[in-house]
Every structure is written in C-alpha cells, then in structure tokens.
Motif scaffolding. Structure first.
Motif, mmCIF file in Angstrom:
data_model
loop_
_atom_site.group_PDB
_atom_site.id
_atom_site.type_symbol
_atom_site.label_atom_id
_atom_site.label_comp_id
_atom_site.label_asym_id
_atom_site.label_seq_id
_atom_site.Cartn_x
_atom_site.Cartn_y
_atom_site.Cartn_z
ATOM 1 N N PRO A 48 0.880 -0.954 -0.269
ATOM 2 C CA PRO A 48 -0.434 0.259 0.288
ATOM 3 C C PRO A 48 0.820 1.253 -0.213
ATOM 4 C CG PRO A 48 -0.330 -1.660 1.688
ATOM 5 C CD PRO A 48 0.643 -1.845 1.306
ATOM 6 N N GLY A 49 0.466 2.207 -0.592
ATOM 7 C CA GLY A 49 1.062 3.587 -1.000
ATOM 8 C C GLY A 49 0.716 4.266 1.120
ATOM 9 N N ALA A 50 1.971 5.386 0.594
ATOM 10 C CA ALA A 50 1.001 5.982 1.839
ATOM 11 C C ALA A 50 -0.085 6.889 2.153
ATOM 12 C CB ALA A 50 2.345 6.887 1.356
ATOM 13 N N ASP A 52 -2.190 5.641 0.596
ATOM 14 C CA ASP A 52 -3.779 4.739 1.174
ATOM 15 C C ASP A 52 -3.500 4.000 2.960
ATOM 16 O OD1 ASP A 52 -4.425 3.940 -1.459
ATOM 17 O OD2 ASP A 52 -2.859 3.137 -1.764
ATOM 18 N N LEU A 53 -2.001 3.948 3.285
ATOM 19 C CA LEU A 53 -2.481 3.842 4.890
ATOM 20 C C LEU A 53 -2.390 5.257 5.825
ATOM 21 C CD1 LEU A 53 1.395 2.072 4.948
ATOM 22 C CD2 LEU A 53 -1.393 1.786 5.116
ATOM 23 N N ASP A 54 -1.981 6.604 5.163
ATOM 24 C CA ASP A 54 -2.310 7.842 5.997
ATOM 25 C C ASP A 54 -4.393 8.125 5.874
ATOM 26 O OD1 ASP A 54 -0.165 8.552 6.508
ATOM 27 O OD2 ASP A 54 -0.157 10.150 4.635
ATOM 28 N N LEU A 55 -4.836 7.114 4.667
ATOM 29 C CA LEU A 55 -6.322 7.893 4.834
ATOM 30 C C LEU A 55 -6.517 6.739 5.266
ATOM 31 C CD1 LEU A 55 -6.932 7.464 0.729
ATOM 32 C CD2 LEU A 55 -7.267 10.134 2.960
ATOM 33 N N LEU A 56 -6.346 5.568 5.910
ATOM 34 C CA LEU A 56 -6.785 4.392 6.301
ATOM 35 C C LEU A 56 -7.007 4.682 7.817
ATOM 36 C CD1 LEU A 56 -8.087 1.489 6.931
ATOM 37 C CD2 LEU A 56 -5.793 0.475 7.377
ATOM 38 N N MET A 57 -5.628 5.394 7.929
ATOM 39 C CA MET A 57 -5.265 6.010 10.103
ATOM 40 C C MET A 57 -5.810 7.213 10.223
ATOM 41 S SD MET A 57 -4.060 3.394 10.943
ATOM 42 C CE MET A 57 -2.865 4.006 12.220
ATOM 43 N N ALA A 58 -6.685 7.682 9.694
ATOM 44 C CA ALA A 58 -7.192 9.713 9.575
ATOM 45 C C ALA A 58 -8.203 9.023 10.286
ATOM 46 C CB ALA A 58 -7.652 9.887 8.464
ATOM 47 N N PRO A 59 -7.616 9.993 12.033
ATOM 48 C CA PRO A 59 -9.185 10.065 12.458
ATOM 49 C C PRO A 59 -10.378 9.940 12.602
ATOM 50 C CG PRO A 59 -7.365 11.908 12.817
ATOM 51 C CD PRO A 59 -7.101 11.564 12.357
ATOM 52 N N ASP A 60 -10.886 10.567 10.544
ATOM 53 C CA ASP A 60 -12.424 10.256 10.703
ATOM 54 C C ASP A 60 -13.139 8.752 10.181
ATOM 55 O OD1 ASP A 60 -10.432 10.738 8.784
ATOM 56 O OD2 ASP A 60 -11.612 12.337 7.656
ATOM 57 N N ALA A 61 -11.762 8.303 9.715
ATOM 58 C CA ALA A 61 -11.669 7.051 9.436
ATOM 59 C C ALA A 61 -11.900 5.774 10.225
ATOM 60 C CB ALA A 61 -10.748 6.660 8.392
ATOM 61 N N GLY A 62 -11.466 6.146 11.487
ATOM 62 C CA GLY A 62 -11.121 5.358 12.539
ATOM 63 C C GLY A 62 -9.928 5.062 13.255
ATOM 64 N N GLY A 63 -8.980 5.166 12.677
ATOM 65 C CA GLY A 63 -7.412 5.014 12.878
ATOM 66 C C GLY A 63 -7.228 5.454 14.019
ATOM 67 N N ARG A 64 -5.885 5.518 14.503
ATOM 68 C CA ARG A 64 -5.280 6.456 15.573
ATOM 69 C C ARG A 64 -5.984 7.603 15.894
ATOM 70 N NH1 ARG A 64 0.605 4.617 16.947
ATOM 71 N NH2 ARG A 64 1.025 6.081 15.260
#
Length: 64
Positions: A48-50, A52-64
């Motif tokens: 995965p690209g950076a 993709d991971l940033d979007l997954l980890m964003a607070p509004d996505a439920g990440g950290r």
C-alpha cells in the motif's frame, strides 16, 4: 504490522479465499485488503502507498 489494529490470517486454500473476496483477483501476490470502519475495503496488489495508509489511519476513518 505494528500499526495494524487487527491482522487476519487464514488457513486453507489462499487462492480460493482471495477469489471469494474479490472475483476479479488474477493471482497476483502479495494481495492486500485495507478495512476502514466506514466504506468498502480497498483491495490492492503489492505494498500500500503512504496515502492509502494515511487515509486509513486518519481520525475520521476510525484510525489512531
């Protein structure tokens, strides 16, 4: 895997599992699925690209 909240591992026929998740899969490995709390899983072949991971980890996505 340190930033992953969950890691799924499966026993059995991996190709059958991958075709079951995504019938368009053509046998390219490694195959990655990113599961965000909202929205559909993002399926990709390879690392995965950076972004993709940033979007997954964003607070509004439920990440950290």
């Amino acid at each position: 895997y340190r930033q992953a909240s969950r890691l799924f591992a499966f026993a059995g026929d991996s190709a059958a599992l991958q075709y079951g998740i995504n019938p368009k899969w053509r046998g390219v490995t490694p195959y990655v699925a990113l599961f965000a709390p909202q929205g559909a899983p993002k399926l990709m072949a390879g690392r995965p690209g950076a972004q993709d991971l940033d979007l997954l980890m964003a607070p509004d996505a439920g990440g950290r």
